[in-house]
Scaffold this motif. Structure first.
Motif, PDB file in Angstrom:
ATOM      1  N   VAL A   1      -9.308   2.825  17.128  1.00 40.68           N
ATOM      2  CA  VAL A   1      -8.399   3.109  16.026  1.00 40.68           C
ATOM      3  C   VAL A   1      -7.711   1.825  15.585  1.00 40.68           C
ATOM      4  CG1 VAL A   1      -6.336   4.357  15.327  1.00 40.68           C
ATOM      5  CG2 VAL A   1      -8.025   5.454  16.827  1.00 40.68           C
ATOM      6  N   ARG A   2      -7.581   1.679  14.293  1.00 41.35           N
ATOM      7  CA  ARG A   2      -6.878   0.529  13.724  1.00 41.35           C
ATOM      8  C   ARG A   2      -5.686   1.021  12.913  1.00 41.35           C
ATOM      9  NH1 ARG A   2      -8.730  -3.473   8.975  1.00 41.35           N
ATOM     10  NH2 ARG A   2      -7.340  -5.240   9.412  1.00 41.35           N
ATOM     11  N   LEU A   3      -4.538   0.395  13.178  1.00 38.20           N
ATOM     12  CA  LEU A   3      -3.304   0.698  12.462  1.00 38.20           C
ATOM     13  C   LEU A   3      -2.912  -0.515  11.645  1.00 38.20           C
ATOM     14  CD1 LEU A   3      -1.427   2.368  15.437  1.00 38.20           C
ATOM     15  CD2 LEU A   3      -2.306   3.551  13.416  1.00 38.20           C
ATOM     16  N   VAL A   4      -2.624  -0.308  10.364  1.00 43.71           N
ATOM     17  CA  VAL A   4      -2.261  -1.421   9.488  1.00 43.71           C
ATOM     18  C   VAL A   4      -0.959  -1.084   8.786  1.00 43.71           C
ATOM     19  CG1 VAL A   4      -2.936  -2.877   7.566  1.00 43.71           C
ATOM     20  CG2 VAL A   4      -4.684  -2.019   9.138  1.00 43.71           C
TER      21      VAL A   4
ATOM     22  N   LEU B   1       7.933   1.300   3.798  1.00 45.45           N
ATOM     23  CA  LEU B   1       6.842   0.834   4.640  1.00 45.45           C
ATOM     24  C   LEU B   1       5.686   1.837   4.585  1.00 45.45           C
ATOM     25  CD1 LEU B   1       8.813  -0.279   7.836  1.00 45.45           C
ATOM     26  CD2 LEU B   1       8.407  -1.537   5.700  1.00 45.45           C
ATOM     27  N   SER B   2       4.488   1.310   4.746  1.00 44.60           N
ATOM     28  CA  SER B   2       3.294   2.149   4.796  1.00 44.60           C
ATOM     29  C   SER B   2       2.499   1.810   6.046  1.00 44.60           C
ATOM     30  CB  SER B   2       2.406   1.921   3.567  1.00 44.60           C
ATOM     31  OG  SER B   2       3.088   2.212   2.374  1.00 44.60           O
ATOM     32  N   CYS B   3       1.776   2.786   6.548  1.00 47.98           N
ATOM     33  CA  CYS B   3       0.901   2.574   7.702  1.00 47.98           C
ATOM     34  C   CYS B   3      -0.373   3.374   7.486  1.00 47.98           C
ATOM     35  CB  CYS B   3       1.581   3.014   8.980  1.00 47.98           C
ATOM     36  SG  CYS B   3       0.460   3.126  10.393  1.00 47.98           S
ATOM     37  N   ALA B   4      -1.478   2.672   7.471  1.00 48.29           N
ATOM     38  CA  ALA B   4      -2.777   3.318   7.334  1.00 48.29           C
ATOM     39  C   ALA B   4      -3.467   3.343   8.692  1.00 48.29           C
ATOM     40  CB  ALA B   4      -3.633   2.568   6.330  1.00 48.29           C
ATOM     41  N   ALA B   5      -4.017   4.508   9.053  1.00 51.05           N
ATOM     42  CA  ALA B   5      -4.693   4.679  10.336  1.00 51.05           C
ATOM     43  C   ALA B   5      -6.158   5.002  10.097  1.00 51.05           C
ATOM     44  CB  ALA B   5      -4.029   5.792  11.130  1.00 51.05           C
ATOM     45  N   SER B   6      -7.025   4.483  10.982  1.00 49.54           N
ATOM     46  CA  SER B   6      -8.457   4.703  10.796  1.00 49.54           C
ATOM     47  C   SER B   6      -8.976   5.882  11.597  1.00 49.54           C
ATOM     48  CB  SER B   6      -9.229   3.442  11.190  1.00 49.54           C
ATOM     49  OG  SER B   6      -9.033   3.159  12.556  1.00 49.54           O
TER      50      SER B   6
END
Length: 115
Positions: free
Chosen positions: A2-5, A20-25
């Protein structure tokens, strides 16, 4: 893996706002509670806010009434709207799941509140 950005941090004056934003894979994103955390220099990482898979929210006392967490399951993204920012909110902000099975941490996004 998993990648968190995380993104959206910056320099803001006291009383200002940031989102703030956070995109998860992860394909499991929609089924999991998610949270925002922060770590100031020399301090331990602390939980700021969390949101369940159905949208129920919890906040640390220090941010209650000023921060709002939300999520968009279609885009596997969570948000943190931060209003009335204070110098003590200065920290690196991270997102992750909630509980014992945390994903690898992302690089975070820096929030600096200063005049």
């Amino acid at each position: 893996q998993v990648r968190l950005v995380e993104s959206g941090g910056g320099l803001v004056q006291p009383g200002g706002s940031l989102e703030l934003s956070c995109a998860a894979s992860s394909l499991r994103f929609n089924a999991l509670p998610m949270g925002w955390y922060r770590q100031a220099p020399g301090k331990q990482r602390e939980s700021v806010a969390s949101i369940g898979r159905l949208g129920n929210t919890k906040y640390a006392d220090s941010v209650k009434g000023r921060f709002t967490i939300s999520r968009n399951n279609n885009h596997k993204t969570i948000f943190l709207q931060m209003n009335s920012l204070k110098p003590e909110d200065t920290a690196s902000y991270f997102c992750n799941t909630v509980g014992d099975s945390l994903w690898p941490w992302g690089q975070g996004t820096q929030v600096t509140v200063s005049s």
